[in-house]
Structures are given as structure tokens and as C-alpha cells.
Design a protein around this motif. Sequence first.
Motif, PDB file in Angstrom:
ATOM      1  N   GLN A 368      27.148  10.875 -21.771  1.00 18.97           N
ATOM      2  CA  GLN A 368      28.355  11.096 -22.248  1.00 18.97           C
ATOM      3  C   GLN A 368      29.108  10.013 -22.698  1.00 18.97           C
ATOM      4  N   GLY A 416      29.132   4.155 -17.028  1.00 21.10           N
ATOM      5  CA  GLY A 416      29.315   5.897 -16.911  1.00 21.10           C
ATOM      6  C   GLY A 416      30.846   6.045 -17.380  1.00 21.10           C
ATOM      7  N   PRO A 417      31.095   7.452 -17.108  1.00 22.76           N
ATOM      8  CA  PRO A 417      32.554   7.823 -17.388  1.00 22.76           C
ATOM      9  C   PRO A 417      33.525   7.164 -16.472  1.00 22.76           C
ATOM     10  N   LYS A 418      32.971   7.028 -15.117  1.00 22.78           N
ATOM     11  CA  LYS A 418      34.014   6.230 -14.394  1.00 22.78           C
ATOM     12  C   LYS A 418      34.245   4.660 -14.705  1.00 22.78           C
ATOM     13  N   GLU A 419      33.267   4.144 -15.075  1.00 23.57           N
ATOM     14  CA  GLU A 419      33.291   2.688 -15.683  1.00 23.57           C
ATOM     15  C   GLU A 419      34.276   2.742 -16.821  1.00 23.57           C
ATOM     16  N   GLU A 421      36.490   4.689 -17.625  1.00 30.22           N
ATOM     17  CA  GLU A 421      37.772   5.143 -17.462  1.00 30.22           C
ATOM     18  C   GLU A 421      38.642   3.961 -16.891  1.00 30.22           C
ATOM     19  N   GLU A 422      38.025   2.989 -16.158  1.00 27.04           N
ATOM     20  CA  GLU A 422      38.542   1.874 -15.231  1.00 27.04           C
ATOM     21  C   GLU A 422      38.541   0.794 -16.247  1.00 27.04           C
ATOM     22  N   LYS A 424      36.079  -1.129 -16.515  1.00 31.44           N
ATOM     23  CA  LYS A 424      35.042  -2.227 -16.003  1.00 31.44           C
ATOM     24  C   LYS A 424      33.921  -1.511 -15.614  1.00 31.44           C
ATOM     25  N   THR A 426      29.604  -1.697 -14.314  1.00 31.51           N
ATOM     26  CA  THR A 426      28.931  -2.133 -12.784  1.00 31.51           C
ATOM     27  C   THR A 426      27.801  -3.301 -13.148  1.00 31.51           C
ATOM     28  N   SER A 437      32.036  -4.521  -9.665  1.00 30.20           N
ATOM     29  CA  SER A 437      32.559  -4.089 -10.831  1.00 30.20           C
ATOM     30  C   SER A 437      33.519  -5.038 -11.642  1.00 30.20           C
TER      31      SER A 437
END
Length: 449
Positions: A368, A416-419, A421-422, A424, A426, A437
Motif C-alpha cells: 500500500q 507501512g501505512p502506520k509509519e 501516517e505518523e 516516522k 521504523t 520510530s
Amino acid sequence: MTIQRPRGTRDFLPEDSFKRGAVRKRMQDLLERWGYLEISTPTFEHLELFTIKSGQSITEEIYAFKDKGGRDLALRPELTAPVMRMYVNELQMAPKPLRLHYFGNCFRYERPQRGRFREFWQLGAELIGSDRPDAEAEVIALAQKLIKSAGVNGDLHLGYLGLIRTMMRMIPASERPAVMKFIDKKERALLAEKLQEIGADHLGLLELIDLKGRRALDRAMEMAEDLSKISEEPSKDAKTESLEAAPSGDSDSGDRAARSDRAAPFDLDLVRFQELVDLLDCYGVKATVDFEIVRGLDYYTGTVFEIYATGLGAQNQICGGGTYQLAGLLGGQKTRSTGFGIGFDRIMEIVALEEKPPSPVAVVFVPQVRSEAVKAAIELRESLPMPVALDVMGRGLGAQLKQASNIGASFAVIIGPKEVEEGKFTLRDMLTGSQESLALKEIIELLDE
RNA sequence: GCUGGGGUAGGGUAGCUGGUCAUCCUUUGGGACUGUGGAUCCCAUGACCCGGGUUCAAAUCCCGGCUCCGGCCCCA
């Protein structure tokens, strides 16, 4: 059956290429620091260039061919002749001395064996425009330092052709080839027999070639003195020839002889040789004086040297050189040069190198956020010295990490999507497995140490 | 040019006193494991250097060639 590489050629895998590149870089850095500028010449030349230098017989061992225009060409079998050709063509008016170095592949049609290939690499240097002991000492010291810089121990032997040539001129021309052959082959008994047979045993040839080391020089001085007395005696055909080769500091002396029989002029001037030996001492270079080194070719004018290494079997010579007169032969003004060539492949066989390529960073991502991963990889590549690898196999996260450890990555940047979004990513330490992070900038700072 | 010893998956090997689908390890690709690797297991890919000869039958024996690793010759 797949297509094989031609006999006597080699493929260099990444590991080999890295090692060769590292050693080459080390040596070329040193050459630059000594003021020797890099030059390159064509891979093929007119065949004539090489036959002029070394005689017709070498065509046997040359990759020679006719091009579609019917020209006789040859893959270069060595680099001294091309470099001197270049000098004659376009550098004769450059300020002297000229300090040049080169690195390139050469080709010879020979039976491959250890340390000998049909395509091989030569690294060398030429100092053009001086044959003073100062120039010779610099070049010889440089050769020795280059070999040391690769971590190889070389045994330097230093010879001088003046004496032996003078002696040769005092024996009948018809006997010279045989005598030279015995010297070259180290056939002492046959040589002694031959010298006696032709009444040349009084010249001291036998003694000369056995002279080795520091005291050799003193003894050689005495011999030179005796020789000059002998040559003054009016006698047979030896007389005229030895006159033409009369000792002189003038580097143009004996040029008539050079023109008549291709042999370069030479000086029976051991004082200069002595100077050279003293200068080498200043450079901290240990040399074994060795009058047995003859180096075959007749364009050498006096000083010659060779460097040997252990651990190479039959082909243990890793460097050869001397002072020569080649520009004139190639149609230029008579200019003396000192130079050497180093057998790069032989160096590589015994080199001890601990350098390793830097370990890569892997950018690991899920589908993604592929475009963010590509952008991150680009930025990392612009800012970091080590390789940055990005998955192109469409593998899952786990497989990407597996791949990362397979290629020896010390860090992985996980996206990933999480990163995204933030803002930042990993950063994972592949050795310890610990993660934190961080913003891309922080990652770059951390890895750029 | 002469000479000794070799050539079996990408790498390393077994078989080679001729005869079942050519052994095993590793590597590579895929999977078990759809946001967390080095372990394990499963599957797949992949080789008798080439050409002749002998034989019912050749990776195996014979001859020739190519090539690799050494040693001579040569070495600009």
C-alpha cells in the motif's frame, strides 16, 4: 552446452571486483600523491608499434588482426609502447619531466598458467625526460612503495647494463647471442666453457654476473676501470664498436650506434649508478645489486630492475622496469625515460586485504505504501554512503526481512501505512532486533556515522 | 610448442571393477507464516565438457577435441 569464456580470460565476480578495485585505488592514490597523472591509451594499436619496439618475433604472441579497411592492428600486449607513442604524438612539448601512470588490460596469446593469462592487467608509471639518478631513484622507490601499499612484500633487484654491454662489445659479434643466452639461462658451466673457447674469460663476465649485494658495487667499479684500460688497447673489431659506446654523461652519446643496430646508447658510468644506490638508501628502499638482470630488450640504456614476490610459483616477477630510450625509436626526439610495469594480477594473487564493502540498508515495505518507500529509498541513497536496497520481487514483509539479512544488511527501514501516517519510519537493527520510530532525517543522521 | 593431473546442477560432491527414475549438501525461486528476518519442514528449478567408437546397454571403457589446475619453453 552454454557458451564458455575464451581461454585465458577471467570473470570477476562482485567480491573479486571489489577487491581489485580497492587495491587499484590504493595504488593509484599513491601514484597521484607522487605527482604521476593517469593517462589511457586505446585497447588496440597499429601492429607496427609493437614490432618496432620488440621485433617481428613478438607477433607470434600478439592478438593481431586486420580490420575491415585492411589495417594491421593488434590488441596491446603491454603499455609502455602505447604510452611512449602517445608521448611522441602529443606530449613532446610538455614541460619536463613528465610523470605519468596508467592502468589497463593487455593481451597476449600464450599458454595460460598460474599468474599468466591471455587478458591481464598492468599498472605502471613512466617518468619522461630524465635519466639522472634522481629520476631513477624516484621511480624505483615508487615501484617498491606501490607494491608495499598493496600489502605485498617484494624483493627488489637492481642491475646495470653498462658493464655487461661493454664486455659484450669486446667479444666477437657472432658469439654474443650464445653468451647472452647462457647468462639468461643461468648456465654457468656452459658459459664458462664458451668464454674460454672464444678467449674472453679475462673480461670478468663470469665474476660480474655472480656479484650480488652491497659489495658488488665496489668490485664492479674496479672491473669497470680494468675494462676501460682494455678497451683502449688497439685491437681487432672490438675497437670501433667500443668507441661508439664510449662512456659519457651526455645522453645523446652513442646514438649512431642506436640507429645502426637498434641498440640504445648506454653509459659505462658506474658513478651515477653508485649515486642511484645511495639515493635509494635515502628513500629507505632496500635493493640488492644484481648484475645478472639483463631484461632482454636492447632499448634499455643502463639501469634495470625487477621485483620478485614469494608465494607465486614459477611466475614470481611482479614488476620490471628501467631506464630506456624509446621515443627516438618511435619517431620522436630522443628522450630518456625511466619506468616500470607491475603485473596487477600477480599482485592480486598474493594480496592480503581486509577491506569489505559497506553493508547495505534495506527499505522494507508493504504494497500500500510502495510510492512512499521508493521516495524514502531515493532520499537515503542521496544522503548515505552505503547501498540502499528496495524489494523488487513483490515479497511480503517477512520475506523482505529475510532477504535483508541474506544480503548482510545491518539496518532495515520499515515502512507501512502506520509509519506513513505518523511521518516516522521504523528503523530496525538487524543484529539485535531492536527497533525505534524515527523521522527519515533522524535515520539518515544515525546511519551516516 | 612440450608435459603431469582433472572436467557430474550456480558452488561443493557420491557413483566411475559398465545395467533400477544419477547421490547428498548448499545456493536459487515458491510455500507453511496475509506488518517483522536469521530455525525447521514441504515443493520446485537445476548436471554427467564436446564429438566419435566399443557394447544389447556408456557418467563409467577406448580415441580425438575443448577447457581448467600445475610444471617446462617463452616472457615486451
